[in-house]
Motif scaffolding. Structure first.
Motif, PDB file in Angstrom:
ATOM      1  N   LEU A 615       0.802  -1.225   0.000  1.00 42.69           N
ATOM      2  CA  LEU A 615       0.000   0.000   0.000  1.00 42.69           C
ATOM      3  C   LEU A 615       0.828   1.263   0.000  1.00 42.69           C
ATOM      4  O   LEU A 615       0.337   2.327  -0.346  1.00 42.69           O
ATOM      5  CB  LEU A 615      -0.939   0.007   1.218  1.00 42.69           C
ATOM      6  CG  LEU A 615      -2.114  -0.967   1.138  1.00 42.69           C
ATOM      7  CD1 LEU A 615      -2.930  -0.915   2.405  1.00 42.69           C
ATOM      8  CD2 LEU A 615      -2.982  -0.660  -0.070  1.00 42.69           C
ATOM      9  N   GLY A 616       2.079   1.223   0.437  1.00 42.93           N
ATOM     10  CA  GLY A 616       2.867   2.447   0.418  1.00 42.93           C
ATOM     11  C   GLY A 616       4.188   2.271   1.116  1.00 42.93           C
ATOM     12  O   GLY A 616       4.439   1.270   1.789  1.00 42.93           O
ATOM     13  N   PRO A 617       5.071   3.258   0.990  1.00 41.84           N
ATOM     14  CA  PRO A 617       6.384   3.185   1.636  1.00 41.84           C
ATOM     15  C   PRO A 617       6.266   3.329   3.142  1.00 41.84           C
ATOM     16  O   PRO A 617       5.275   3.817   3.672  1.00 41.84           O
ATOM     17  CB  PRO A 617       7.145   4.373   1.027  1.00 41.84           C
ATOM     18  CG  PRO A 617       6.069   5.335   0.652  1.00 41.84           C
ATOM     19  CD  PRO A 617       4.891   4.507   0.238  1.00 41.84           C
ATOM     20  N   PRO A 632       0.052  10.403  14.180  1.00 45.49           N
ATOM     21  CA  PRO A 632       0.091  10.476  12.718  1.00 45.49           C
ATOM     22  C   PRO A 632       1.255   9.695  12.137  1.00 45.49           C
ATOM     23  O   PRO A 632       2.190  10.271  11.583  1.00 45.49           O
ATOM     24  CB  PRO A 632       0.245  11.977  12.468  1.00 45.49           C
ATOM     25  CG  PRO A 632       1.023  12.467  13.652  1.00 45.49           C
ATOM     26  CD  PRO A 632       0.601  11.619  14.808  1.00 45.49           C
ATOM     27  N   VAL A 633       1.245   8.392  12.279  1.00 47.66           N
ATOM     28  CA  VAL A 633       2.311   7.581  11.724  1.00 47.66           C
ATOM     29  C   VAL A 633       1.786   6.882  10.482  1.00 47.66           C
ATOM     30  O   VAL A 633       0.589   6.751  10.270  1.00 47.66           O
ATOM     31  CB  VAL A 633       2.806   6.525  12.748  1.00 47.66           C
ATOM     32  CG1 VAL A 633       3.448   7.210  13.913  1.00 47.66           C
ATOM     33  CG2 VAL A 633       1.668   5.628  13.192  1.00 47.66           C
ATOM     34  N   GLY A 634       2.721   6.369   9.620  1.00 45.18           N
ATOM     35  CA  GLY A 634       2.337   5.677   8.410  1.00 45.18           C
ATOM     36  C   GLY A 634       1.700   4.335   8.707  1.00 45.18           C
ATOM     37  O   GLY A 634       1.892   3.746   9.769  1.00 45.18           O
ATOM     38  N   LEU A 635       0.944   3.857   7.712  1.00 48.80           N
ATOM     39  CA  LEU A 635       0.227   2.597   7.896  1.00 48.80           C
ATOM     40  C   LEU A 635       1.171   1.427   8.158  1.00 48.80           C
ATOM     41  O   LEU A 635       0.922   0.629   9.078  1.00 48.80           O
ATOM     42  CB  LEU A 635      -0.656   2.329   6.671  1.00 48.80           C
ATOM     43  CG  LEU A 635      -1.440   1.017   6.686  1.00 48.80           C
ATOM     44  CD1 LEU A 635      -2.403   0.976   7.869  1.00 48.80           C
ATOM     45  CD2 LEU A 635      -2.196   0.847   5.374  1.00 48.80           C
ATOM     46  N   ASP A 637       3.982   1.436   9.634  1.00 51.76           N
ATOM     47  CA  ASP A 637       4.496   1.566  10.993  1.00 51.76           C
ATOM     48  C   ASP A 637       3.434   1.181  12.019  1.00 51.76           C
ATOM     49  O   ASP A 637       3.745   0.582  13.051  1.00 51.76           O
ATOM     50  CB  ASP A 637       4.962   2.996  11.236  1.00 51.76           C
ATOM     51  CG  ASP A 637       6.123   3.367  10.325  1.00 51.76           C
ATOM     52  OD1 ASP A 637       6.834   2.444   9.902  1.00 51.76           O
ATOM     53  OD2 ASP A 637       6.311   4.559  10.046  1.00 51.76           O
ATOM     54  N   ARG A 638       2.209   1.550  11.754  1.00 49.48           N
ATOM     55  CA  ARG A 638       1.133   1.138  12.656  1.00 49.48           C
ATOM     56  C   ARG A 638       0.991  -0.377  12.621  1.00 49.48           C
ATOM     57  O   ARG A 638       0.719  -1.006  13.637  1.00 49.48           O
ATOM     58  CB  ARG A 638      -0.181   1.804  12.238  1.00 49.48           C
ATOM     59  CG  ARG A 638      -0.130   3.315  12.328  1.00 49.48           C
ATOM     60  CD  ARG A 638      -1.484   3.931  12.096  1.00 49.48           C
ATOM     61  NE  ARG A 638      -2.416   3.535  13.142  1.00 49.48           N
ATOM     62  CZ  ARG A 638      -3.654   3.993  13.233  1.00 49.48           C
ATOM     63  NH1 ARG A 638      -4.102   4.850  12.340  1.00 49.48           N
ATOM     64  NH2 ARG A 638      -4.455   3.596  14.207  1.00 49.48           N
ATOM     65  N   TRP A 639       1.201  -0.939  11.443  1.00 52.48           N
ATOM     66  CA  TRP A 639       1.102  -2.400  11.334  1.00 52.48           C
ATOM     67  C   TRP A 639       2.215  -3.073  12.132  1.00 52.48           C
ATOM     68  O   TRP A 639       2.006  -4.117  12.759  1.00 52.48           O
ATOM     69  CB  TRP A 639       1.164  -2.805   9.870  1.00 52.48           C
ATOM     70  CG  TRP A 639       1.168  -4.288   9.637  1.00 52.48           C
ATOM     71  CD1 TRP A 639       2.170  -5.031   9.124  1.00 52.48           C
ATOM     72  CD2 TRP A 639       0.114  -5.202   9.943  1.00 52.48           C
ATOM     73  NE1 TRP A 639       1.816  -6.355   9.067  1.00 52.48           N
ATOM     74  CE2 TRP A 639       0.545  -6.481   9.573  1.00 52.48           C
ATOM     75  CE3 TRP A 639      -1.149  -5.055  10.511  1.00 52.48           C
ATOM     76  CZ2 TRP A 639      -0.233  -7.617   9.743  1.00 52.48           C
ATOM     77  CZ3 TRP A 639      -1.937  -6.181  10.680  1.00 52.48           C
ATOM     78  CH2 TRP A 639      -1.479  -7.440  10.294  1.00 52.48           C
ATOM     79  N   ALA A 640       3.418  -2.477  12.138  1.00 53.53           N
ATOM     80  CA  ALA A 640       4.506  -3.035  12.941  1.00 53.53           C
ATOM     81  C   ALA A 640       4.127  -3.051  14.412  1.00 53.53           C
ATOM     82  O   ALA A 640       4.430  -4.006  15.150  1.00 53.53           O
ATOM     83  CB  ALA A 640       5.785  -2.229  12.726  1.00 53.53           C
ATOM     84  N   GLY A 641       3.437  -1.988  14.877  1.00 64.67           N
ATOM     85  CA  GLY A 641       2.987  -1.972  16.264  1.00 64.67           C
ATOM     86  C   GLY A 641       1.958  -3.053  16.538  1.00 64.67           C
ATOM     87  O   GLY A 641       1.946  -3.669  17.618  1.00 64.67           O
TER      88      GLY A 641
END
Length: 801
Positions: A615-617, A632-635, A637-641
């Motif tokens: 979906l994106g970088p 406001p983090v990227g998707l 990065d949220r997935w890593a969490g």
């Protein structure tokens, strides 16, 4: 056999006997075709009647078009229900086709005399082809006349008996050929005397069978035969007795029977009917084969076509074709092999008392001489030659629905000619022609016309290349006729059907798959309806499993839509919304799962991870302590969490925790120390053995898991230590899962792990001062940088200063 070899008295004027000439045949038999041609040449009738749907009279003239090349079929379908259809196939060696071409070439009127398709389709099951298969001489009846005659002659194999009696008699040159026919065989009275003898003998045999079995044919035979008699009466009024009828031999006694017009009309009164349309469509030899389910099927259409077309020396010519096929497949076959195979086939025929080598003898000779006794190359011969992939052709003048005409136009412009044989088609989507081909194939699949299927493992939107496996089947003409209700062009029909499917879709995953298919097919006009349905369904669906199943198709479409020049902007908001809801709802959905549910959730976790990666970088790696939801983090990065929350969740199923930990390692989001900590917790003495085994399956199962253990001996030491501590009573319970985990590794990986364990990976356990051979405590930057010049050279890049 004696009955068929008895020659009656010679015929009178022009070789014709009093009354109409009834030529009973076996459908798709070259011997019957030769006999029909000989009978027609001897009698020169003024009209020819052929078993087939009565409405086909208007299509007779097309038989003179050189663009109509058999095998072809008459296709009849109901106008209001195109799926209700039937075929009447004709091969070059079919006696009906031989009679049709004989009459058309000489300007003799032709009539089709069977029950109209309007009645046949009204009474038939909607599945294609059933109506056209009921009238066949070799299997459509309750009894098998061929088997009965063979049994009466003392033969157990009906096919072999018929081949000896009819098919292997002197092979005449095909119509239009200038090659002389084989000389008459003195042992064959049919070749020496009356060309009508075989038909008279068959008529007597069928009459005896029908008398013995009480007309034991199909229940609708009486109705069909009544219509044939009425059509025959009409022809006799117009042409007198100078009429020839070519029909299945089973029907001959019924046509010769004396009945009244009133009685025949009574049988036809009140029959249901539907509005129908007829046309010629291409057919294939493979669809003539009995194994395809065709009621009048024959075992070897390719062999029969060869017998029909070979003007002389059929065995020698057949062996030459087989040799060419085998040489093309890489088998060493020489002219000497061909000569020996012919001699062996002729010797076998003499030993078995056959008039000529048949298919059994040639097959045995091919296996022994050309295939070195192996059935593997013989299977290729049977598939390509004995059955064959010949596809007929139909001229553009043949009637067709508008959608079929548009498809024909696209096939010509894109140089995609339909073929009966299966073939691979590789497309480069960066090229205009290949991209258009891809769109066409995807649109046809959306319409249910499965001319091509994506080749497993190579097709997809993930690269600039796409692979298809193409094969044109005759029944696809019915599918095109059915799809004609959606529009007159392929694009318009696919757009309309996609919009209709979107409104009727039952699940979110179904709609997202439809959206992807619309993008693959370049159906921009269908996207608003599909995306509207997608947004509505996504807003109402609260099941995380459904959301996880829907996201991958959207992610693929967004990531690679630009390859096809498709605008995917409208899809981005929907995909982002789905991903956000998955990030929120996935951790609670992974709690307290049983083993089967955990395995399914692990698969969803992997597909969602791949989708989010498309979906994106990614922004800079988040810290382990970062909250995956607020901010406001990227998707990614949220997935890593989310993955960290799953990997450390106490209530999360072991297999899901293990896979989350593995994904964090693969992406570089977790270092070695954190990974070792998670593994130590999962494999601690207090963890249940079954849960620890499930964690192990999630972490090191699948591709790359073994290499991870090979290159990180600390993890291997932890795993080895846990295995050594598993109690004996629990070991038998976890052994199947462990066997599945480690049994999937490559042999080289298993061997390397064995060597490491034998050497003692415990030396690499955390806290051990002993060094690990081949490993350092930290990365050696100087040694790593030394590789860069060679890497830039391989990639064709200029090395930075």
């Amino acid at each position: 056999m004696t009955a068929l070899a008895t020659a009656p008295a010679p015929a009178d004027h022009r070789g014709r006997r009093p009354g109409p000439l009834l030529l009973g045949v076996r459908h798709h038999g070259p011997g019957s075709a030769r006999g029909v041609l000989a009978a027609l040449e001897a009698t020169r009738p003024d009209a020819v009647l052929i078993e087939g749907p009565a409405e086909a009279d208007g299509l007779v003239a097309l038989a003179a078009d050189p663009g109509l090349r058999p095998p072809v079929a008459l296709l009849a379908h109901a106008v209001d229900d195109p799926g209700r259809a039937a075929f009447w196939p004709f091969a070059a060696f079919s006696p009906e086709w031989a009679a049709l071409r004989w009459a058309v070439d000489r300007g003799v009127p032709v009539r089709f005399v069977d029950l109209p398709a309007a009645h046949t389709l009204a009474a038939a099951d909607p599945s294609w082809g059933e109506a056209g298969d009921e009238d066949e001489f070799d299997g459509g009846a309750r009894i098998d006349p061929l088997a009965e005659l063979a049994r009466a002659a003392g033969h157990e194999d009906p096919e072999r008996w018929w081949e000896d009696v009819v098919e292997l008699r002197g092979a005449a040159a095909p119509p239009g050929s200038h090659a002389p026919p084989d000389p008459p065989d003195a042992r064959d009275p049919l070749a020496v005397f009356d060309p009508l003898a075989v038909f008279d003998a068959l008529a007597d045999a069928m009459a005896a069978l029908r008398e013995r079995h009480g007309d034991g044919g199909h229940p609708r035979d009486a109705v069909r035969e009544a219509h044939m008699r009425l059509r025959l009466r009409e022809a006799r009024k117009e042409f007198g007795d100078a009429v020839a009828v070519v029909c299945g031999a089973w029907h001959v006694p019924a046509l010769a029977r004396r009945t009244t017009v009133t009685a025949d009309r009574a049988l036809l009164r009140g029959l249901p009917r539907v509005k129908t349309e007829l046309t010629w469509v291409p057919w294939t030899h493979r669809r003539l084969a009995r194994r395809s389910g065709y009621g009048a099927g024959i075992e070897s259409p390719g062999w029969y076509a060869h017998l029909h077309s070979a003007p002389d020396r059929p065995v020698e010519r057949w062996m030459t074709e087989v040799a060419g096929l085998l040489r093309g497949a890489g088998h060493p076959v020489s002219p000497a092999h061909v000569i020996e195979a012919v001699r062996l086939a002729e010797g076998l025929a003499a030993l078995r008392g056959r008039p000529r080598p048949g298919l059994d003898e040639t097959t045995d000779a091919v296996r022994a001489v050309l295939c070195d006794g192996s059935d593997v190359p013989l299977a290729l011969v049977r598939d390509r030659l004995v059955v064959g992939d010949v596809l007929g052709e139909v001229p553009a003048a043949a009637p067709a629905v508008p959608l079929q005409r548009d498809l024909d136009r696209l096939q010509r412009s894109l140089r995609l000619k339909p073929r009966a044989e299966e073939r691979e088609l590789d497309l480069d989507l960066r090229g205009e022609t290949d991209a258009a081909r891809s769109r066409l194939l995807h649109r046809l699949r959306l319409l249910g016309v499965d001319w091509g299927e994506p080749a497993a493992g190579r097709a997809g939107t993930g690269t600039f290349r796409e692979s298809w496996r193409l094969r044109w089947q005759p029944e696809l003409h019915v599918r095109v006729a059915e799809a004609g209700v959606w529009g007159t062009t392929v694009e318009a029909a696919a757009t309309a059907r996609a919009a209709s499917h979107a409104r009727a879709a039952d699940s979110l995953g179904e709609i997202t798959a439809l959206a992807e298919r619309c993008l693959l097919g370049g159906l921009g006009d269908a996207l608003p309806a599909v995306l509207g349905a997608l947004a509505d369904r996504a807003a109402l669906d609260t099941d995380v499993a459904h959301l996880a199943d829907a996201l991958p198709a959207l992610a693929r479409s967004l990531r690679y839509g630009d390859v096809r020049g498709t605008d995917t902007g409208a899809l981005a908001d929907v995909a982002a919304g789905l991903a956000e809801r998955i990030c929120v709802g996935l951790p609670p959905a992974c709690a307290h799962l049983d083993p089967d549910a955990a395995a399914r959730m692990r698969a969803r976790l992997e597909t969602v991870h791949t989708a989010i990666g498309l979906l994106g970088p990614r922004t800079p790696d988040p810290t382990p302590e970062a909250d995956p939801l607020p901010g406001p983090v990227g998707l990614p990065d949220r997935w890593a969490g989310v993955l960290r929350r799953l990997a450390g969740g106490e209530r999360v199923a072991g297999e899901v925790r293990g896979r989350a930990a593995r994904l964090l390692v693969d992406e570089g989001w977790n270092g070695g120390e954190e990974t070792a900590r998670l593994m130590g917790l999962a494999l601690s003495p207090g963890a249940p053995a079954a849960d620890a085994a499930a964690w192990t399956e999630g972490f090191v199962g699948g591709t790359g898991g073994g290499l991870l253990l090979v290159h990180d001996e600390r993890l291997l030491a932890l795993l080895d230590d846990w295995l050594a501590r598993v109690p004996a009573e629990a070991f038998t319970d976890v052994l199947p899962l462990l066997r599945r985990t480690f049994g999937g590794y490559e042999p080289g990986v298993r061997r390397a792990l064995g060597e490491l364990v034998a050497r003692g990976p415990g030396a690499a356990a955390p806290g051990s001062a002993a060094p690990v051979p081949g490993f350092a405590d930290a990365l050696d930057g100087a040694r790593a940088d030394a590789v860069l010049p060679l890497l830039h050279l391989v990639l064709g890049q200029e090395a930075p200063a």
